[in-house]
Design a protein around this motif. Structure first.
Motif, short mmCIF file in Angstrom:
data_model
loop_
_atom_site.label_atom_id
_atom_site.label_comp_id
_atom_site.label_asym_id
_atom_site.label_seq_id
_atom_site.Cartn_x
_atom_site.Cartn_y
_atom_site.Cartn_z
N PHE A 827 0.99 -1.12 -0.10
CA PHE A 827 -0.21 -0.02 -0.19
C PHE A 827 0.79 1.20 0.12
O PHE A 827 1.76 1.48 0.96
CB PHE A 827 -0.97 0.02 1.06
N ARG A 828 0.66 2.21 -0.91
CA ARG A 828 1.44 3.66 -1.22
C ARG A 828 2.90 3.56 -1.14
O ARG A 828 3.26 4.41 -0.64
CB ARG A 828 0.72 4.44 -0.34
N ALA A 829 3.41 2.20 -1.47
CA ALA A 829 4.96 2.33 -1.25
C ALA A 829 5.54 2.24 -0.13
O ALA A 829 6.78 1.99 0.15
CB ALA A 829 5.40 3.03 -2.32
N PHE A 830 4.77 2.67 1.20
CA PHE A 830 5.55 2.79 2.46
C PHE A 830 5.07 1.58 3.23
O PHE A 830 5.81 1.70 4.43
CB PHE A 830 5.35 4.04 2.98
N TRP A 831 4.54 0.78 2.92
CA TRP A 831 4.35 -0.43 3.90
C TRP A 831 5.51 -1.61 3.50
O TRP A 831 5.23 -2.76 3.10
CB TRP A 831 3.01 -1.16 3.50
N PHE A 832 6.63 -1.14 3.98
CA PHE A 832 7.73 -1.96 3.99
C PHE A 832 7.41 -3.43 4.75
O PHE A 832 8.14 -4.42 4.04
CB PHE A 832 8.99 -1.20 4.59
N GLY A 833 6.88 -3.29 5.73
CA GLY A 833 6.67 -4.76 6.29
C GLY A 833 6.29 -5.68 5.70
O GLY A 833 6.57 -6.76 5.73
N THR A 834 4.80 -5.41 5.09
CA THR A 834 4.22 -6.41 4.53
C THR A 834 4.59 -6.45 2.95
O THR A 834 4.34 -7.49 2.26
CB THR A 834 2.58 -6.01 4.46
N SER A 835 5.46 -5.43 2.34
CA SER A 835 6.12 -5.62 1.01
C SER A 835 7.21 -6.93 1.28
O SER A 835 7.37 -7.49 0.08
CB SER A 835 6.84 -4.65 0.51
N LYS A 836 7.66 -7.02 2.38
CA LYS A 836 8.51 -8.43 2.70
C LYS A 836 7.84 -9.68 2.37
O LYS A 836 8.19 -10.38 1.74
CB LYS A 836 9.05 -8.15 4.13
N LEU A 837 6.67 -9.63 2.84
CA LEU A 837 5.82 -10.89 2.75
C LEU A 837 5.41 -10.95 1.04
O LEU A 837 5.28 -12.19 0.59
CB LEU A 837 4.25 -10.71 3.23
N PHE A 838 5.22 -9.87 0.31
CA PHE A 838 4.86 -9.75 -1.09
C PHE A 838 6.14 -10.41 -1.73
O PHE A 838 5.99 -11.50 -2.54
CB PHE A 838 4.59 -8.59 -1.58
N MET A 839 7.31 -9.92 -1.66
CA MET A 839 8.59 -10.54 -2.14
C MET A 839 8.84 -11.95 -1.93
O MET A 839 9.37 -12.71 -2.52
CB MET A 839 10.03 -9.66 -1.82
N ASN A 840 8.58 -12.45 -0.63
CA ASN A 840 8.44 -13.65 -0.36
C ASN A 840 7.74 -14.71 -1.10
O ASN A 840 8.14 -15.71 -1.53
CB ASN A 840 8.24 -14.21 1.30
N ALA A 841 6.70 -14.15 -1.50
CA ALA A 841 5.69 -14.87 -2.32
C ALA A 841 6.37 -15.19 -3.50
O ALA A 841 5.96 -16.08 -4.39
CB ALA A 841 4.30 -14.24 -2.23
N ILE A 842 6.91 -14.08 -3.99
CA ILE A 842 7.60 -14.02 -5.64
C ILE A 842 8.61 -15.03 -5.60
O ILE A 842 8.94 -15.76 -6.44
CB ILE A 842 7.94 -12.67 -5.70
#
Length: 857
Positions: A827-842
């Motif tokens: 969300f809006r590029a500043f949710w670094f915490g859950t972007s980690k989860l997204f990259m793990n999915a990739i």
């Protein structure tokens, strides 16, 4: 005389119909103009409002004014992603221009109570920021800026001379250059010589993703606080370079509306905004009303819009000693369109923006001393409130994720917030902070209100409706270790002058055996991807292990990466050189190891799983939530240098997905994918691909039998209650989750959670699409806790439903995996915490084994 007036009026109407709008239509009457100043038509070749001005034309005209007028200077404050210039005009009297730096220094001193006490504001110029069209497809603002700038450069007479003497105008004519350029190209290309007003016309149907947003499909009017984009960073630097007293933000709303100016809904004002701010907003509003009354324009205030989220241009000034003003003009969206209020013509929309730009300057003159005193008192009052606040500061930072600490530090510094190194190792509320990796933000400083806007966690509200999100607490978004402190005594070390990205390193000489690095650092995916691009083999540990490092035992958790030195496409020395450079640039510590013997799994264990280089496709096109898709694109391209292939959903029907191993479907509707496309997606996943679905994309995935996702049913327990008819919208919207932060339990052993060091993680969500928790416990790595609300608004009924529900589900389908996020993790590029989860999915979706779930697992 009456016949002459009617004839002239008739001619004016005929001119408008045929696309000829004289400049006098927009400007005050009875004013003479300096003939040495070029008119818009003389530079652009057309009158304001006759067609839509493109960004390059805006820059061309403003440059011409700068060259011709001693009232104007231009500053380039950055470049967009598409390499367009972002410019700010400083407009004031020639005498002020000659002394502009001294004026700026004295003005900024008003925000420093240690300097402002002895400043007499009676004869100081007021500073007004006027910004136009942060949304590219809201064009009346940027086109109005042409007429306003001409007037300010060319108008003659004592009235304008006095205004320029008493005012420094910071003039941003085109806040969103990339979006403005796209929109102008579209509407001008689809305009008929004789204007077509039918709303069904192609002119008014700009294709996906439309031009509201910037290059990466972000809404720049939500980025004033997060500061994740070039446009916002450059603009905010100029804002704080001057600290204006009034900021206007010129927007558009629906075609059938009229004109809005603030104040907004009183009950939705953020409690951090002082009451006097809204009183001044209302007083300024009387100037707008008076001028709009003169030209017969309808308008409204105190409805629909609010002053709650501080990431908007009209609200951010409210925590910085200024008054922000939102203007919303009904949009013609093209050149002329039928509306509930008759045919809405583009020149009329431009005129309203011009008139309120001028009424702002009138208000600034009438309230100049009052506004300057308000700014002075605001910062003095902020320090006084800070002294009474039980929270005296915040400590944040962690040695295992220095890059995320850097990003938060960078944002704080851009907001002019003082940050200090932690003076000593300390423990607060059971959390341990290391001196070298943690920072202190004292509350007792002039930017106190902005600090509270960034760190506060509000859960109680006067109103249950919000124009934007209800929570954005930054340390929760970053999933960074932090604590509120009741005293900063003994904690404050050296002040941090600027944020510097941490340098990583390789801990020792080249190894002929292997290198390992932990997955906790945010940019670990970037390091890994660069290694995979070079053709190196890399493996991820699915279980923890420990080994001796520098003579001391060290535990490496699941998610740790291992790159062996032998049997690779590069020599051992080449691998060492490559990893050394990448470690340094990504801020990651890499450990050379000389043995595979460890406590726990050994380095040759089958519990080390091979990781493939992601070859990622992002589905785009009509129906897809452009913001969510753009956030995924931005994350991959800007953060990790691994841009996805952008494919229209209708093209899925005709292409093969064999060259990809990761497919991303952002929130949205996917009706454009035919049965042939559905079959190809199924083949892709069945063959071992990873499909990542967010939000309502999961409804499509589930409906087509690719994953088993069930949604919670929200019952209307209030259906028989008596309600007044005029409250139905408010009642319905109160049940919507407007964007809030919730706590979740996380399984750290699951590949989706690799690199997460805590057993709980904050999640952002909006809307009411909640997953049922599957019966299989192994496919739900994240679930909402029993008391999930951390910050923001949710109705009691919805919170009860949300408790214990699934936040992420990993279904199997053939040899592949479907990873379902109930909401957008980027969300809006500043949710670094859950972007980690997204990259793990990739990276690790392919490594998820067993667990059942999908129809073909």
């Amino acid at each position: 005389m009456r016949k002459l007036y009617l004839f002239l009026s008739f001619c004016l109407i005929i001119n408008f119909v045929n696309g000829q709008t004289p400049l006098s239509y927009y400007l005050p009457q009875g004013v003479s103009y300096n003939p040495k100043i070029p008119t818009p038509q003389s530079i652009l070749g057309f009158n304001v409002g006759d067609q839509h001005v493109s960004h390059d034309q805006v820059v061309m005209y403003m440059t011409a004014l700068d060259q011709a007028s001693d009232r104007i200077t231009i500053t380039e404050y950055g470049k967009t992603y598409e390499n367009r210039r972002m410019i700010l005009l400083t407009i004031t009297s020639p005498e002020n221009q000659q002394n502009i730096e001294q004026i700026r220094i004295q003005h900024v001193a008003l925000s420093d109570p240690s300097k402002s006490a002895n400043i007499n504001v009676d004869n100081m110029p007021i500073v007004v920021w006027q910004g136009f069209s942060v949304h590219g497809n809201e064009p009346s603002g940027v086109n109005a800026s042409i007429a306003v700038a001409y007037y300010l450069a060319a108008a003659e007479g004592s009235e304008v001379d006095q205004m320029l003497k008493n005012t420094v105008i910071l003039f941003d004519p085109a806040i969103n250059p990339d979006g403005i350029q796209r929109f102008a190209s579209w509407v001008n290309a689809n305009k008929s010589t004789t204007l077509v007003t039918d709303p069904n016309s192609r002119e008014f149907a700009e294709p996906w993703p439309n031009s509201r947003t910037n290059h990466y499909w972000f809404d720049l009017n939500r980025d004033w606080l997060p500061l994740q984009h070039n446009e916002s960073k450059g603009r905010l630097a100029q804002f704080h370079n001057w600290k204006p007293n009034i900021l206007t933000d010129h927007h558009e709303q629906g075609t059938n509306a009229t004109f809005f100016f603030q104040p907004g809904v009183p009950s939705r004002t953020n409690p951090l905004t002082p009451k006097i701010n809204q009183e001044l907003t209302a007083k300024i509003g009387t100037y707008h009303a008076a001028e709009l009354d003169k030209i017969g324009s309808l308008y409204f205030t105190k409805e629909n819009y609010d002053d709650f989220y501080y990431g908007k241009g009209s609200t951010y000034p409210d925590v910085n000693g200024a008054v922000g003003i939102l203007f919303e003009q009904a949009s013609s969206r093209g050149h002329a369109q039928e509306s509930d209020n008759g045919i809405l013509r583009f020149p009329f929309t431009v005129k309203n923006q011009v008139v309120t730009a001028f009424s702002t300057l009138k208000a600034a003159q009438g309230m100049r001393v009052e506004m300057l005193k308000f700014q002075k008192d605001f910062y003095k009052g902020a320090l006084e409130v800070a002294k009474t606040d039980a929270i005296k500061g915040y400590v944040f930072g962690s040695a295992d994720n220095k890059a995320v600490s850097y990003h938060l530090l960078d944002i704080l510094k851009r907001h002019q917030i003082k940050v200090f190194q932690l003076a000593k190792n300390t423990s607060v509320a059971g959390k341990n902070f290391e001196q070298e990796a943690a920072y202190v933000v004292p509350a007792d400083q002039t930017q106190y209100t902005t600090i509270k806007a960034i760190f506060a966690k509000q859960t109680k509200f006067q109103d249950s409706l919000f124009y934007d999100i209800s929570a954005w607490t930054f340390p929760l978004a970053f999933n960074i270790k932090y604590a509120e402190v009741a005293s900063t005594a003994g904690l404050i070390g050296d002040e941090i002058p600027e944020a510097k990205f941490p340098e990583g390193k390789i801990m020792g000489a080249a190894s002929n055996y292997a290198y390992i690095f932990e997955w906790t650092e945010f940019y670990a995916p970037k390091l890994l991807n660069e290694l995979l691009k070079k053709g190196l083999l890399a493996k991820v540990a699915s279980k923890s292990f420990s080994m001796m490092i520098d003579g001391k035992p060290k535990t490496f958790e699941s998610g740790t990466m291992m790159v062996q030195s032998s049997n690779q496409s590069l020599s051992a020395n080449e691998i060492y050189t490559l990893i050394s450079a990448l470690a340094k640039s990504t801020g990651i510590t890499v450990y050379p190891v000389g043995t595979g013997i460890t406590e726990g799994i050994n380095l040759g264990s089958s519990n080390f799983r091979v990781v493939q280089q992601p070859k990622t496709l992002l589905v785009t096109g009509a129906g897809v939530n452009a913001n969510d898709a753009g956030e995924a694109w931005h994350l991959l391209d800007q953060r990790f240098d691994m841009p996805p292939v952008l494919v229209e959903q209708t093209d899925i029907n005709r292409i093969s997905l064999e060259k990809y191993n990761v497919m991303i479907m952002a929130d949205g509707r996917y009706a454009g994918i035919s049965q042939a496309g559905i079959d190809e997606v199924k083949r892709f996943v069945r063959a071992g691909g990873t499909l990542i679905a967010m939000g309502d994309a999961n409804r499509w995935v589930s409906a087509n039998g690719i994953a088993d996702i069930k949604y919670k049913v929200i019952k209307n327990n209030d259906s028989i209650a008596f309600r007044n008819y005029d409250t139905q919208q408010e009642v319905a919207r109160a049940q919507y989750i407007p964007g809030a932060i919730f706590n979740s339990r996380v399984d750290k052993t699951h590949p989706i959670a690799y690199g997460i060091t805590t057993s709980e993680i904050p999640l952002f969500r909006e809307g009411t699409g909640m997953f049922e928790k599957p019966k299989n416990p192994f496919i739900t790595p994240l679930t909402y806790t029993a008391k999930p609300l951390l910050a923001g608004y949710i109705s009691p009924a919805n919170e009860k439903i949300l408790k214990g529900s699934a936040a992420v589900i990993t279904n199997g389908f053939g040899r592949g995996r479907v990873i379902s996020f109930s909401d957008n993790p980027n969300f809006r590029a500043f949710w670094f915490g859950t972007s980690k989860l997204f990259m793990n999915a990739i990276f690790f979706g392919q490594t998820i084994g067993g667990g059942g779930g999908g129809g073909e697992d």
